[in-house]
Every structure is written in C-alpha cells, then in structure tokens.
Design a protein around this motif. Structure first.
Motif, PDB file in Angstrom:
ATOM      1  N   LYS A 125      -0.197  12.128  -0.785  1.00 43.30           N
ATOM      2  CA  LYS A 125       1.132  11.746  -0.312  1.00 43.30           C
ATOM      3  C   LYS A 125       2.099  11.672  -1.499  1.00 43.30           C
ATOM      4  O   LYS A 125       1.822  10.990  -2.484  1.00 43.30           O
ATOM      5  CB  LYS A 125       1.074  10.395   0.406  1.00 43.30           C
ATOM      6  CG  LYS A 125       0.187  10.411   1.654  1.00 43.30           C
ATOM      7  CD  LYS A 125      -0.042   9.019   2.213  1.00 43.30           C
ATOM      8  CE  LYS A 125       1.147   8.511   2.993  1.00 43.30           C
ATOM      9  NZ  LYS A 125       1.392   9.262   4.242  1.00 43.30           N
ATOM     10  N   THR A 126       3.225  12.377  -1.386  1.00 44.10           N
ATOM     11  CA  THR A 126       4.199  12.351  -2.480  1.00 44.10           C
ATOM     12  C   THR A 126       4.789  10.965  -2.669  1.00 44.10           C
ATOM     13  O   THR A 126       5.309  10.641  -3.731  1.00 44.10           O
ATOM     14  CB  THR A 126       5.341  13.355  -2.224  1.00 44.10           C
ATOM     15  OG1 THR A 126       5.977  13.041  -0.983  1.00 44.10           O
ATOM     16  CG2 THR A 126       4.802  14.772  -2.176  1.00 44.10           C
ATOM     17  N   SER A 127       4.680  10.122  -1.644  1.00 44.40           N
ATOM     18  CA  SER A 127       5.195   8.750  -1.736  1.00 44.40           C
ATOM     19  C   SER A 127       4.257   7.819  -2.490  1.00 44.40           C
ATOM     20  O   SER A 127       4.656   6.715  -2.878  1.00 44.40           O
ATOM     21  CB  SER A 127       5.419   8.185  -0.328  1.00 44.40           C
ATOM     22  OG  SER A 127       4.211   8.255   0.421  1.00 44.40           O
ATOM     23  N   TRP A 128       3.002   8.234  -2.705  1.00 45.67           N
ATOM     24  CA  TRP A 128       2.009   7.316  -3.262  1.00 45.67           C
ATOM     25  C   TRP A 128       2.396   6.749  -4.632  1.00 45.67           C
ATOM     26  O   TRP A 128       2.223   5.541  -4.852  1.00 45.67           O
ATOM     27  CB  TRP A 128       0.621   7.959  -3.297  1.00 45.67           C
ATOM     28  CG  TRP A 128      -0.369   7.115  -4.043  1.00 45.67           C
ATOM     29  CD1 TRP A 128      -1.028   7.433  -5.185  1.00 45.67           C
ATOM     30  CD2 TRP A 128      -0.784   5.778  -3.718  1.00 45.67           C
ATOM     31  NE1 TRP A 128      -1.828   6.400  -5.591  1.00 45.67           N
ATOM     32  CE2 TRP A 128      -1.698   5.366  -4.719  1.00 45.67           C
ATOM     33  CE3 TRP A 128      -0.463   4.891  -2.694  1.00 45.67           C
ATOM     34  CZ2 TRP A 128      -2.302   4.110  -4.708  1.00 45.67           C
ATOM     35  CZ3 TRP A 128      -1.061   3.637  -2.681  1.00 45.67           C
ATOM     36  CH2 TRP A 128      -1.969   3.262  -3.677  1.00 45.67           C
ATOM     37  N   PRO A 129       2.897   7.536  -5.590  1.00 45.90           N
ATOM     38  CA  PRO A 129       3.249   6.926  -6.881  1.00 45.90           C
ATOM     39  C   PRO A 129       4.234   5.769  -6.746  1.00 45.90           C
ATOM     40  O   PRO A 129       4.074   4.739  -7.405  1.00 45.90           O
ATOM     41  CB  PRO A 129       3.864   8.103  -7.657  1.00 45.90           C
ATOM     42  CG  PRO A 129       3.171   9.299  -7.106  1.00 45.90           C
ATOM     43  CD  PRO A 129       3.033   9.002  -5.641  1.00 45.90           C
TER      44      PRO A 129
END
Length: 406
Positions: free
Chosen positions: A363-367
């Motif tokens: 998920k690109t939102s994870w960071p």
C-alpha cells in the motif's frame, strides 16, 4: 562518491554496462559491513560476466531510503535499490516487474509469503531480500529465580509471570518498546496476539477494529497500569529494550534473531517461544522483509536480470542470511539452512516464516500510516491514554491516505 550513473549501452546487451546499486547496511561495524559482502559478490559476478560491472554503494538504514528517494527525484535513479519500501515507486511506474528481469527458476524459488508481500496490484515489484520473524525471548535465570518453570503461552501467563518477576526485583519484567524507533512492529505483534491486524483479507485497514481496541486496553490495564513494563513504553525504543535484555535487566520481550547474538555476547541464558496470544499462541508471528527493486530509467533490464539471478542463487542467499542472522528469502536456501546445524538457532524463526504476517507494504499509504503509528501509539497505553480514540485517529488518517491517488 560520484552520483554520475554510467549509462553506456542499452538494455539490448550491446557494449559494456555499469549497473548502480544502492544497498542498506546490515552490519554493525566496518568488519562486517554489507559493503564487504557486495564487494566479494560483485567481483565474482564480474569475472563470470565480462562486459557488466556493478557499482555498489552501501548506506546505513537511517539514510538509505532517503538517498534513493533523492536520486529518483533528481532524475538519477540507480539501476537497483535494496531498501525498505517499494510500493510508491511501483505505483508511479518506475520499476521493472520481476518477470521482466528474473529467470523462471529464480522467481519460482521465492518463499511464497514473501513474494506475496512484494506485490503491487498483484505484480511482483519488490523482490524480497532479507527477512526475519519474531518470537518471545525470556531470561531463563530470572525466570528460575522467580519460580517460573515454563515460558508464557497466553497473555494471562505474561501478566502473571511479569508480576512474579517484579516481586523478585526484576527492573523490567516485560519490555514494551513503543517508542518511535519501531512502534509499528511491536504494535502489529500485539494485534496478531489479539486476533487482529493492520488490514483485513482484502487489504482494507482495520486499525480500530474491536479486537485491536481490546488488545491495547489490555496492555494499558494489565501491563503498563501495573508497572510491569519498567517505565513509560512511549519512551522505550527497541534498541533500548534489546540492550536491557542483554544486560540482564529485562525478563521478557518480543525480539528478532539479532537479539540472540547480542544476548549471547553478554552471557545471557535465554529461551524463545512462539508469541503468546489472548487465549492461546498468537494467530501468526510478525514477519519483516526488505526489498530489492530495479528502476527502468537507465534501461539495462537484461544485465540487471543476469545480476539478480546471480544474487538470488542458493549459495549467495545462504551466505548473506547466515552472515547477518537473517532468514533466507528463497525455498532452496531455506532448505539448506534447515539442514545445516550451524544455523540451528535460526531454525525456530525460519519455521514460522511461511505463515508470518507482514506489514501492508504493497500500500502506497503504508509509509505515512507507519509514521503515524510511531508518533501516537506509545501514548495510547499510558496512564492518561485512550487506546480506542488513538486507534480511531490512526484509522481515519489511514483511510484518508488510502483514498489518495498515488
């Protein structure tokens, strides 16, 4: 170091090509720096593959992700990067997929759970490179002195044993590192023990699920509230907790294979067991993987593929894993490690890898979500904390980030 990338030749294989790799350092001194591993490996590769040179620069984990990010933003992407996150680059179409690079035998050799964790939109972009799982560590001497004969299997056992350790003067019965260094790891381990996790089976965030709320309310009441964690978890980092265990001041904590060497070096007689859960052992252990990725900018997919097929040979994967106390990311090297008594202390960690649960790294939102967890989760279990409110706040931030177009 020069930042000029040598782009001689094209992906067709014509002419001499120099590949650039930015990699993370797994060593803790110059003597065992990852630079030494890569120097030996690239020397051997270059002898077998005239016309392809590989230039490797190794950076600390503190710097390596930012280094690659800066190079990519400046239009100077390396050919390969071995770092902690891949999804954002995959989402922006900047990476080769594994099947554009690797031979079929190399792709098929990845441990399935790790290959799944490296997929973005069901395509493998993050090739697993190093892996570990977690187990509960306990100090056998402190346990014996407190009259504890078996390691804990449930959370009630943890609370009971921690109280006995406290009564016998142990400074930190259970180390709970919810400081900013690696809060997201400790958080996931406890979520798994409570039957929850970061996401559901279709990848939707479930951070404020009833199971997760119950988990952190239990921690707040049964461990932190009874002064069984040796202080404020929000101020304790993983490195502090590991050092405390190696110094003989910690009775129990969740740890990864690196702690074995650290504890043994200080003469600590320790044991490990599967992560306890609310009623029985946790539904899964946490797994962590780091990633190898290849950028499209310079072409060179053919040469990159040759190099990565060499990197992922059984011999090289086993050598890297054994040198740095990590778990192999391929089935062939995993089998070789299980059959080799030199790695016996890693066997219990390796057996868990197949069913481990990983961060939602696809998920690109994870960071961003991970940073939010690091900033907020520790205070949630403090005396004035509100686990339900904090988890809902993180959930809202995660949903907002998840709905943004990459």
């Amino acid at each position: 170091m020069t930042l000029t990338l040598t782009g001689c030749g094209s992906g067709s294989g014509d002419g001499d090509v120099t590949l650039k790799l930015i990699a993370a350092d797994y060593g803790d001194s110059e003597a065992n720096s990852s630079q030494r591993y890569w120097d030996e490996l690239t020397h051997e590769f270059e002898k077998k593959n005239p016309g392809i040179k590989v230039d490797v620069d190794v950076y600390s984990w503190t710097d390596v992700d930012k280094k690659v990010e800066d190079l990519v933003k400046a239009g100077k992407a390396p050919d390969m990067a071995q770092i902690g996150a891949y999804a954002d680059y995959a989402a922006h179409g900047q990476l080769y997929s594994a099947d554009e690079l690797l031979s079929i035998p190399t792709q098929a050799d990845f441990t399935p759970a790790l290959a799944d964790a490296g997929e973005y939109n069901r395509v493998l972009y993050g090739m697993p490179f190093g892996a570990s799982t977690r187990r509960l560590f306990y100090n056998k001497k402190l346990f014996a002195e407190a009259g504890i004969t078996h390691p804990p299997k449930t959370w009630d056992d943890i609370a009971h044993d921690a109280q006995l350790l406290k009564d016998h003067g142990v400074k930190t019965p259970f180390a709970l590192p919810l400081g900013p260094e690696e809060t997201q790891a400790e958080t996931l381990m406890w979520m798994l023990g409570g039957g929850g996790g970061y996401t559901d089976n279709i990848g939707k965030y479930t951070i404020d699920s009833p199971e997760n709320v119950k988990t952190f309310e239990w921690l707040q009441k049964e461990l932190v509230g009874k002064d069984l964690t040796g202080g404020d978890p929000a101020k304790v980092n993983r490195a502090d907790a590991f050092q405390g265990f190696a110094d003989g001041n910690v009775g129990m904590l969740n740890g990864h294979p690196t702690l074995m060497e650290q504890a043994a070096a200080k003469g600590i007689d320790y044991g490990t067991t599967e992560l306890p859960g609310i009623h029985d052992k946790a539904k899964a252990t946490m797994g962590v993987a780091d990633w190898m990725m290849a950028f499209k900018q310079n072409g060179h997919h053919e040469q990159i593929g040759k190099f990565l097929d060499f990197v992922y040979s059984e011999k090289n994967v086993l050598k890297f894993s054994g040198t740095y106390g990590l778990l192999p990311v391929t089935a062939s090297a995993s089998q070789a490690m299980m059959e080799d008594d030199r790695y016996s202390k890693l066997h219990s960690f390796l057996k868990q890898l197949r069913h481990a649960e990983f961060y939602p790294a696809d998920k690109t939102s994870w960071p961003m979500v991970s940073k939010t967890i690091k900033a907020k989760m520790g205070a949630a279990v403090g005396p004035d904390g509100n686990p339900s409110a904090v988890l809902s706040e993180i959930q809202n931030a995660a949903d907002t980030a998840d709905n943004m177009v990459p």
